[in-house]
Write an enzyme that holds these catalytic residues in place. Structure first.
Site, PDB file in Angstrom:
ATOM      1  CG  HIS A  49       1.137   5.048   7.645  1.00 60.49           C
ATOM      2  ND1 HIS A  49      -0.107   5.420   7.193  1.00 60.49           N
ATOM      3  CD2 HIS A  49       2.024   5.722   6.889  1.00 60.49           C
ATOM      4  CE1 HIS A  49       0.027   6.273   6.197  1.00 60.49           C
ATOM      5  NE2 HIS A  49       1.313   6.478   5.991  1.00 60.49           N
TER       6      HIS A  49
HETATM    7  C1  T46 Z   1       1.236   8.444   3.620  1.00 63.56           C
HETATM    8  C2  T46 Z   1       0.311   9.537   3.955  1.00 63.56           C
HETATM    9  C3  T46 Z   1       0.955  10.897   3.975  1.00 63.56           C
HETATM   10  C4  T46 Z   1      -3.608   3.083  -2.857  1.00 63.56           C
HETATM   11  O1  T46 Z   1      -4.245   2.138  -3.367  1.00 63.56           O
HETATM   12  N1  T46 Z   1      -2.540   3.606  -3.532  1.00 63.56           N
HETATM   13  C5  T46 Z   1      -1.821   4.647  -3.033  1.00 63.56           C
HETATM   14  O2  T46 Z   1      -0.855   5.108  -3.696  1.00 63.56           O
HETATM   15  C6  T46 Z   1      -2.186   5.197  -1.770  1.00 63.56           C
HETATM   16  C7  T46 Z   1      -1.385   6.359  -1.175  1.00 63.56           C
HETATM   17  C8  T46 Z   1      -3.263   4.665  -1.111  1.00 63.56           C
HETATM   18  N2  T46 Z   1      -3.942   3.626  -1.648  1.00 63.56           N
HETATM   19  C9  T46 Z   1      -5.117   3.098  -0.923  1.00 63.56           C
HETATM   20  C10 T46 Z   1      -4.824   2.386   0.380  1.00 63.56           C
HETATM   21  C11 T46 Z   1      -6.075   2.633   1.184  1.00 63.56           C
HETATM   22  O3  T46 Z   1      -7.047   1.675   0.865  1.00 63.56           O
HETATM   23  O4  T46 Z   1      -5.946   4.213  -0.587  1.00 63.56           O
HETATM   24  C12 T46 Z   1      -6.564   4.008   0.673  1.00 63.56           C
HETATM   25  C13 T46 Z   1      -6.255   5.149   1.628  1.00 63.56           C
HETATM   26  O5  T46 Z   1      -4.866   5.092   2.000  1.00 63.56           O
HETATM   27  P1  T46 Z   1      -4.376   5.354   3.478  1.00 63.56           P
HETATM   28  O6  T46 Z   1      -5.397   4.928   4.453  1.00 63.56           O
HETATM   29  O7  T46 Z   1      -2.994   4.778   3.630  1.00 63.56           O
HETATM   30  O8  T46 Z   1      -4.300   6.974   3.464  1.00 63.56           O
HETATM   31  P2  T46 Z   1      -3.609   7.940   4.520  1.00 63.56           P
HETATM   32  O9  T46 Z   1      -4.086   9.311   4.224  1.00 63.56           O
HETATM   33  O10 T46 Z   1      -3.759   7.438   5.898  1.00 63.56           O
HETATM   34  O11 T46 Z   1      -2.018   7.849   4.153  1.00 63.56           O
HETATM   35  C14 T46 Z   1      -1.548   8.356   2.928  1.00 63.56           C
HETATM   36  C15 T46 Z   1      -0.580   7.361   2.271  1.00 63.56           C
HETATM   37  O12 T46 Z   1      -1.196   6.088   2.136  1.00 63.56           O
HETATM   38  C16 T46 Z   1       0.687   7.187   3.051  1.00 63.56           C
HETATM   39  O13 T46 Z   1       1.644   6.508   2.260  1.00 63.56           O
HETATM   40  O14 T46 Z   1       2.428   8.511   3.923  1.00 63.56           O
HETATM   41  O15 T46 Z   1      -0.875   9.592   3.139  1.00 63.56           O
END
Ligand code: T46
Length: 132
Positions: A49
């Site tokens: 993303h």
């Molecule tokens: C990024 C990369 C480097 C939350 O509720 N609060 C938060 O602060 C974050 C970061 C995530 N979440 C929830 C959203 C999803 O349901 O945690 C779950 C996993 O998040 P996501 O699928 O977006 O995780 P990654 O590892 O794909 O991405 C993360 C960060 O979300 C993103 O901002 O830049 O790490």
């Protein structure tokens, strides 16, 4: 594309190592949120993303992983394996994390609170926004 990394000082003595990160001195924005990613399996790809406004610094506290950064014109791969090095994730840069080594802990310092509407999670939509 330009890749920006920030080196943090290693303050060590015979007892072990210590690294300090201070807002505004080492990090070019007020830190509103810290999160960390761990127990990620080696074949998992995370990220995929871009953020519309959010700025972040990614630091591997332990282990290693590869970031792919993409500004819509060029892709680069950056290997992270040091707790004294931060990778700048600027707004509107598509990023993916690959090749997590077992035991990796990836910490991210973010300029703002979590806001799902700041994410662009579809690559074609990202290309339209970054280079219309
Ligand atoms: C990024 C990369 C480097 C939350 O509720 N609060 C938060 O602060 C974050 C970061 C995530 N979440 C929830 C959203 C999803 O349901 O945690 C779950 C996993 O998040 P996501 O699928 O977006 O995780 P990654 O590892 O794909 O991405 C993360 C960060 O979300 C993103 O901002 O830049 O790490």
């Amino acid at each position: 594309m330009k890749v920006e990394q920030i080196d943090f000082a290693l303050l060590g003595d015979e007892r072990g190592r210590l690294t300090v990160i201070e807002e505004n001195r080492h990090i070019p924005f007020p830190i509103k949120r810290v999160y960390y990613i761990y127990d990620t399996l080696p074949d998992v790809i995370r990220g995929c993303h871009a953020h519309r406004k959010l700025k972040q610094i990614a630091i591997v506290m332990q282990g290693s992983c590869d970031f792919i950064l993409d500004d819509g014109h060029e892709k680069v791969s950056v290997h992270l394996d040091s707790p004294t090095r931060g990778l700048v994730l600027d707004e509107m840069v598509w990023h993916e994390m690959h090749n997590f080594a077992e035991g990796t802990v990836l910490m991210v310092l973010a300029s703002d609170y979590y806001d799902e509407s700041d994410y662009i999670r579809d690559y074609d939509a990202y290309l339209k926004e970054v280079a219309p």
